[in-house]
Design an enzyme around this catalytic site. Structure first.
Site, PDB file in Angstrom:
ATOM      1  N   SER A 150       0.874  -1.168   0.000  1.00 51.74           N
ATOM      2  CA  SER A 150       0.000   0.000   0.000  1.00 51.74           C
ATOM      3  C   SER A 150       0.911   1.217   0.000  1.00 51.74           C
ATOM      4  O   SER A 150       2.071   1.144   0.444  1.00 51.74           O
ATOM      5  CB  SER A 150      -0.879   0.013   1.256  1.00 51.74           C
TER       6      SER A 150
ATOM      7  N   SER B 192      29.174  45.546  -3.568  1.00 50.24           N
ATOM      8  CA  SER B 192      28.217  46.632  -3.688  1.00 50.24           C
ATOM      9  C   SER B 192      28.181  47.153  -5.116  1.00 50.24           C
ATOM     10  O   SER B 192      29.200  47.150  -5.814  1.00 50.24           O
ATOM     11  CB  SER B 192      28.585  47.781  -2.742  1.00 50.24           C
TER      12      SER B 192
END
Length: 484
Positions: free
Chosen positions: A152, A330
């Site tokens: 199952s 940056s």
């Protein structure tokens, strides 16, 4: 190119017709999956990520189906021809073939039924192909009747999650060991680098940078041990339980037989749970193991927090260590470099902690004899394993290995720190140490210069007491004798 509809695509590439209790549907002729997989694809368009991204889960499913067909054959429940074809199909998938045929979404309703049926259909159609038959000729080999015999979803799926997790954790353990060794190398490199230790971000007492990094190595080592302990609980499986743990529709010897075959196929010391009804509904092992992964994430994040602090600067921060530069930091500030590797590991940790909460809630939400939410448990577990493995490797290779120390600056900090007076306290007395500390705070002068000026210790005595090996182990006999 004009947009091609699903129906025109089927006409172009050919189709077969499959039928279930809900009706008939067209399936692409080339597909190894079938009608139940098709319905799942239509019903669960959630993440856009299919179960094929977890090859260990697919492999585990094939290993389970492999063990099942061998057990059923030995029990006289399936004939040699079917057994051989299904076994070969399973072995193909275990070897990594047909991965692209596992197309259902990782998040799905039905407690994993769609994943189980996807596996059943692919194996059945590959077995039919091996026999020289067309895909979809289920009267010969049926996805449910033959491939899923004695099973199952409710015992196959959780067993597959356990096996895949155990196997996937080996990569995490290797990555953690790799990180630990990198930290150990750095600890040895920095063994003689004196620095100030801190508590609550305030100067405490001297230590060595090597001690700081060896602590990180020990933390990782401890978690390697805890992860191995957590894996033990995942070796208990409920295969043979079928629907709710009663073993309905299985031979009385099936559970023991299939587990023996699965142990051999996987090479794992799997055991059948002593209470299959309990094992089918209880997800406690997943909660426990996820907690172990969260512990790893929390500790890694703490290490990365420290690294970002210690490397902050380069002029206005701690500036004790230098992380290897990886990319411009940056789009507006020239020359800025960010601690991107610790930052990404921090974010992995946040994600793992979130996954742990998801697993906790999914386990808690189970009702009666089954937990329907194991698909999200599986997705969360595998995501945590994958990202933690990559994070450990990246942290070791792209950060730890390239760290350098600002040795002279660290030594200057120790000499200038008020905290160094704690080291001198046993030698000059508490009252004198308090006076020196007060003078240092008021004047801005170093403790060592004031001690020398006051004649409390000689330069040689100061050098001895501030030796790196003595600071690292102030209770050592060698250090005491050197000052005698």
């Amino acid at each position: 190119m004009a947009h091609m509809t699903a129906s025109s695509l089927l006409e172009t590439i050919g189709a077969r017709t499959e039928t279930d209790f809900m009706g008939a549907r067209k399936i692409p002729a080339a597909a190894y999956w079938g009608i139940q997989t098709l319905r799942a694809v239509e019903n669960f368009s959630i993440t856009g990520t299919t179960i094929s991204v977890y090859p260990l889960l697919i492999r585990a499913l094939a290993q389970i189906k492999h063990a099942a067909v061998l057990a059923n054959f030995e029990l006289g429940l399936i004939d040699q021809t079917k057994k051989d074809a299904i076994q070969q199909a399973c072995e193909n998938i275990e070897q990594g073939q047909l991965l692209d045929q596992f197309v259902v979404d990782v998040i799905q309703g039905g407690a994993g039924t769609s994943t189980n049926m996807n596996a059943n259909e692919v194996i059945a159609n590959r077995a039919l192909e091996i026999l020289g038959l067309d895909r979809g000729e289920y009267s010969t080999i049926h996805p449910n009747g033959d491939v899923n015999m004695g099973q199952s979803t409710n015992d196959v799926y959780p067993t597959a999650i356990r096996i895949a997790t155990i196997q996937g954790t080996q990569s995490l353990l290797s990555a953690m060991a790799h990180l630990r060794r990198a930290l150990e190398r750095k600890a040895a490199e920095f063994d003689d680098v004196v620095k100030m230790g801190r508590t609550q971000l305030q100067d405490a007492v001297p230590m060595t940078l090597g001690q700081e990094f060896s602590t990180y190595a020990v933390m990782v080592d401890e978690d390697e041990r805890r992860i191995r302990e957590g894996l033990v609980h995942l070796h208990e499986i409920n295969l043979g339980a079928t629907a709710i743990g009663t073993g309905i529709n299985t031979h009385r010897e099936y559970a023991a037989n299939v587990c023996a075959h699965l142990r051999r196929i996987t090479g794992l010391p799997l055991v059948t749970s002593s209470n299959l009804v309990e094992a089918t509904q209880d997800c406690g092992a997943f909660v426990l193991f996820s907690g172990m992964l969260k512990r790893v994430a929390v500790k890694l994040s703490k290490v990365c927090n420290d690294l970002r602090l210690l490397a902050s600067g380069p002029r206005a921060g701690f500036a004790e260590i230098n992380l290897p530069p990886r990319q411009a930091g940056s789009s507006i500030m020239p020359g800025k470099v960010n601690p991107v590797i610790p930052e990404v590991v921090n974010q992995v940790a946040f994600d793992v902690i979130g996954n742990d909460l998801t697993i906790t809630m999914a386990a808690e939400a189970g009702q009666l004899q089954l937990n329907a939410f194991e698909p999200i448990i599986a997705r969360s577990l595998f995501a945590s394993l994958t990202s933690l493995t990559s994070a450990c490797t990246s942290l070791a290779d792209l950060c730890i290995d390239g760290i350098t120390a600002n040795k002279e600056y660290l030594r200057t900090q120790v000499e200038a720190s008020i905290g160094v007076v704690t080291v001198l306290n046993p030698l000059i007395g508490y009252d004198a140490a308090t006076t020196i500390a007060r003078q240092a705070l008021a004047s801005g002068r170093s403790v060592t210069s004031l001690v020398l000026e006051s004649g409390l210790l000689t330069a040689h005595e100061l050098d001895e007491v501030l030796r790196p090996e003595r600071l690292a182990n102030p209770q050592s006999d060698s250090g005491e004798r050197a000052l005698a």
